[in-house]
Design an enzyme around this catalytic site. Sequence first.
Site, PDB file in Angstrom:
ATOM      1  CB  SER A  51      10.207  10.788  -2.899  1.00 49.46           C
ATOM      2  OG  SER A  51      11.462  11.067  -3.511  1.00 49.46           O
ATOM      3  CB  VAL A  56       5.945   2.295  -4.204  1.00 50.10           C
ATOM      4  CG1 VAL A  56       4.454   2.353  -4.501  1.00 50.10           C
ATOM      5  CG2 VAL A  56       6.261   1.026  -3.430  1.00 50.10           C
ATOM      6  CB  CYS A  57       7.304   7.166  -6.132  1.00 45.75           C
ATOM      7  SG  CYS A  57       6.623   7.477  -4.497  1.00 45.75           S
ATOM      8  CG  ASP A  58      11.056   3.888 -10.764  1.00 46.23           C
ATOM      9  OD1 ASP A  58      10.532   3.002 -11.477  1.00 46.23           O
ATOM     10  OD2 ASP A  58      12.139   4.422 -11.037  1.00 46.23           O
ATOM     11  CB  THR A  61       6.173   7.818 -12.285  1.00 46.55           C
ATOM     12  OG1 THR A  61       5.895   8.431 -11.017  1.00 46.55           O
ATOM     13  CG2 THR A  61       6.346   8.901 -13.337  1.00 46.55           C
TER      14      THR A  61
END
Length: 162
Positions: A51, A56-58, A61
């Site tokens: 998500s 961590v995804c932020d 990306t």
Amino acid sequence: MPTFKGNNVTLQGNPVKVGDQAPDFTALTTSLDEVTLAAYPGKKLISVIPSIDTGVCDAQTRAFNEKASSLGGTVLTVSNDLPFAQRRWCSAAGIDNVVTLSDHRDLSFAKSFGVLIEELRLLARSVFVVDSNGTVQYVQYMDEMTDEVDFDSALAAFAAAN
């Protein structure tokens, strides 16, 4: 067995390995346009995240936006987030070198690349590099979904791909 926050999870779909032809898939752009892998010719780094709205995804990306864009080719970030959420996040984060794709509708990408977390209906954190001939050159499936990917190895594979 892969885990999410220490809990075992089951991945569904067909995992890919280095040397495979990258499987096709259908996903949605932030404009709700349906696209397939063929929409992105040349080499591709495919960053897969659970998500966009998590730390961590932020970070994943943002890192690929900053570091991979100078290596040529296309950087795709795929998640099950709605296209509207992806567009909002990219706008707020100033992300402009990464193409975000939503797999929320029919999980085509997740099933094709073996990254569907059955228990959560989220995508498993992973990275793939596909060369301009459609051959998978690099694969990284994370054992723990909340851990960061190996950026250096992924970027080196992307730089080396033709």
